[in-house]
Motif scaffolding. Structure first.
Motif, short mmCIF file in Angstrom:
data_model
loop_
_atom_site.label_atom_id
_atom_site.label_comp_id
_atom_site.label_asym_id
_atom_site.label_seq_id
_atom_site.Cartn_x
_atom_site.Cartn_y
_atom_site.Cartn_z
N ASP A 1 0.83 -1.20 0.00
CA ASP A 1 0.00 0.00 0.00
C ASP A 1 0.87 1.25 0.00
O ASP A 1 1.97 1.26 0.54
CB ASP A 1 -0.90 0.00 1.24
CG ASP A 1 -2.07 0.95 1.12
OD1 ASP A 1 -2.44 1.32 -0.02
OD2 ASP A 1 -2.64 1.32 2.16
N THR A 2 0.39 2.32 -0.65
CA THR A 2 1.05 3.62 -0.62
C THR A 2 0.01 4.70 -0.39
O THR A 2 -1.18 4.51 -0.67
CB THR A 2 1.81 3.94 -1.92
OG1 THR A 2 0.89 3.89 -3.00
CG2 THR A 2 2.94 2.96 -2.17
N PHE A 3 0.45 5.83 0.09
CA PHE A 3 -0.43 6.97 0.34
C PHE A 3 -0.97 7.51 -0.97
O PHE A 3 -0.30 7.51 -1.99
CB PHE A 3 0.36 8.07 1.06
CG PHE A 3 -0.41 9.33 1.27
CD1 PHE A 3 -1.32 9.44 2.31
CD2 PHE A 3 -0.25 10.41 0.42
CE1 PHE A 3 -2.04 10.60 2.50
CE2 PHE A 3 -0.96 11.58 0.60
CZ PHE A 3 -1.86 11.67 1.65
N ASP A 4 -2.21 8.00 -0.92
CA ASP A 4 -2.83 8.64 -2.09
C ASP A 4 -3.72 9.76 -1.60
O ASP A 4 -4.77 9.52 -1.00
CB ASP A 4 -3.65 7.61 -2.88
CG ASP A 4 -4.19 8.17 -4.18
OD1 ASP A 4 -4.20 9.40 -4.38
OD2 ASP A 4 -4.62 7.36 -5.01
N GLU A 5 -3.30 11.01 -1.85
CA GLU A 5 -4.04 12.16 -1.34
C GLU A 5 -5.38 12.38 -2.01
O GLU A 5 -6.17 13.20 -1.54
CB GLU A 5 -3.19 13.44 -1.41
CG GLU A 5 -2.84 13.89 -2.80
CD GLU A 5 -1.55 13.27 -3.34
OE1 GLU A 5 -1.09 13.71 -4.39
OE2 GLU A 5 -1.02 12.33 -2.72
N VAL A 6 -5.69 11.67 -3.08
CA VAL A 6 -6.99 11.85 -3.72
C VAL A 6 -8.07 10.95 -3.12
O VAL A 6 -9.23 11.05 -3.49
CB VAL A 6 -6.92 11.68 -5.26
CG1 VAL A 6 -5.99 12.70 -5.87
CG2 VAL A 6 -6.52 10.28 -5.65
N ARG A 7 -7.69 10.07 -2.18
CA ARG A 7 -8.68 9.27 -1.47
C ARG A 7 -9.18 10.06 -0.26
O ARG A 7 -8.52 10.97 0.22
CB ARG A 7 -8.07 7.94 -1.01
CG ARG A 7 -7.73 7.01 -2.16
CD ARG A 7 -7.45 5.58 -1.72
NE ARG A 7 -6.56 5.48 -0.58
CZ ARG A 7 -5.38 4.89 -0.60
NH1 ARG A 7 -4.92 4.34 -1.70
NH2 ARG A 7 -4.65 4.82 0.49
N ILE A 8 -10.30 9.70 0.27
CA ILE A 8 -10.85 10.34 1.46
C ILE A 8 -9.86 10.19 2.61
O ILE A 8 -9.29 9.13 2.82
CB ILE A 8 -12.20 9.70 1.85
CG1 ILE A 8 -13.23 9.89 0.74
CG2 ILE A 8 -12.71 10.25 3.18
CD1 ILE A 8 -13.57 11.33 0.43
N GLY A 9 -9.65 11.26 3.33
CA GLY A 9 -8.71 11.26 4.45
C GLY A 9 -7.71 12.39 4.32
O GLY A 9 -8.01 13.45 3.77
N LEU A 10 -6.53 12.18 4.79
CA LEU A 10 -5.49 13.19 4.80
C LEU A 10 -5.05 13.58 3.39
O LEU A 10 -4.85 12.70 2.54
CB LEU A 10 -4.28 12.66 5.58
CG LEU A 10 -3.09 13.59 5.71
CD1 LEU A 10 -3.42 14.73 6.67
CD2 LEU A 10 -1.89 12.82 6.21
N ASP A 11 -4.89 14.87 3.13
CA ASP A 11 -4.33 15.34 1.86
C ASP A 11 -2.83 15.54 2.02
O ASP A 11 -2.05 15.00 1.25
CB ASP A 11 -5.01 16.65 1.43
CG ASP A 11 -4.54 17.10 0.07
OD1 ASP A 11 -5.15 16.67 -0.93
OD2 ASP A 11 -3.56 17.86 -0.01
N HIS A 12 -2.41 16.33 2.99
CA HIS A 12 -0.99 16.53 3.26
C HIS A 12 -0.80 17.18 4.63
O HIS A 12 -1.75 17.69 5.21
CB HIS A 12 -0.32 17.38 2.17
CG HIS A 12 -0.75 18.81 2.14
ND1 HIS A 12 -1.93 19.23 1.58
CD2 HIS A 12 -0.15 19.93 2.63
CE1 HIS A 12 -2.04 20.55 1.71
NE2 HIS A 12 -0.98 20.99 2.34
N VAL A 13 0.43 17.14 5.11
CA VAL A 13 0.81 17.80 6.36
C VAL A 13 1.75 18.93 5.98
O VAL A 13 2.70 18.72 5.22
CB VAL A 13 1.52 16.83 7.33
CG1 VAL A 13 2.02 17.57 8.57
CG2 VAL A 13 0.59 15.70 7.73
N SER A 14 1.49 20.13 6.50
CA SER A 14 2.29 21.30 6.17
C SER A 14 3.01 21.84 7.40
O SER A 14 2.43 21.92 8.48
CB SER A 14 1.39 22.39 5.58
OG SER A 14 2.14 23.54 5.26
#
Length: 132
Positions: free
Chosen positions: A66-79
């Motif tokens: 599995d890898t992160f995907d910001e287009v799925r529901i949940g976290l987009d990014h941490v700034s």
């Protein structure tokens, strides 16, 4: 109840704390304040300037492919907020020194950002608001 409380911590799921710990340690330039196996998961946590915490969690059931995907529901990014564009430029140099691929500094009317990813693809960013 008073005003809304400040953000306390962010925890990111990773495939392996053994892989991600040295990456984050190099990025933050400091040792973690917590590094323990709690039973249900393994976690490593760093104290950030301003009192916030950022942790990485390794869950036994996370699929290793599995890898992160910001287009799925949940976290987009941490700034992480920088005080100026010149501070952002210094972080660009640091990421390059660490060999961390990044998108370069992007300027917009609302500020300037520098996007990059951790070893699991979690989206991270350094951001500077426009100068007044």
């Amino acid at each position: 109840m008073s005003e809304f409380p400040p953000l306390g911590h962010v925890a990111l799921t990773v495939k392996s704390c053994d892989v991600s710990r040295p990456w984050y340690q190099a990025l933050f330039g400091t040792q973690p304040v917590i590094d323990e196996d709690t039973g249900p998961w393994y976690h490593v946590v760093w104290a950030l300037p301003g009192g916030g915490l950022l942790g990485i969690h390794e869950h036994p059931g996370t699929p290793k492919e599995d890898t992160f995907d910001e287009v799925r529901i949940g976290l987009d990014h941490v700034s992480f907020h920088c005080g100026s564009r010149s501070e952002l430029e210094a972080w660009k140099v640091k990421l390059d020194e660490l060999g961390v691929k990044n998108g370069g500094i992007k300027d917009a009317p609302y500020g300037s950002g520098l996007s990059f990813r951790d070893p699991d693809g979690n989206a991270l960013e350094f951001f500077a608001a426009p100068a007044n």
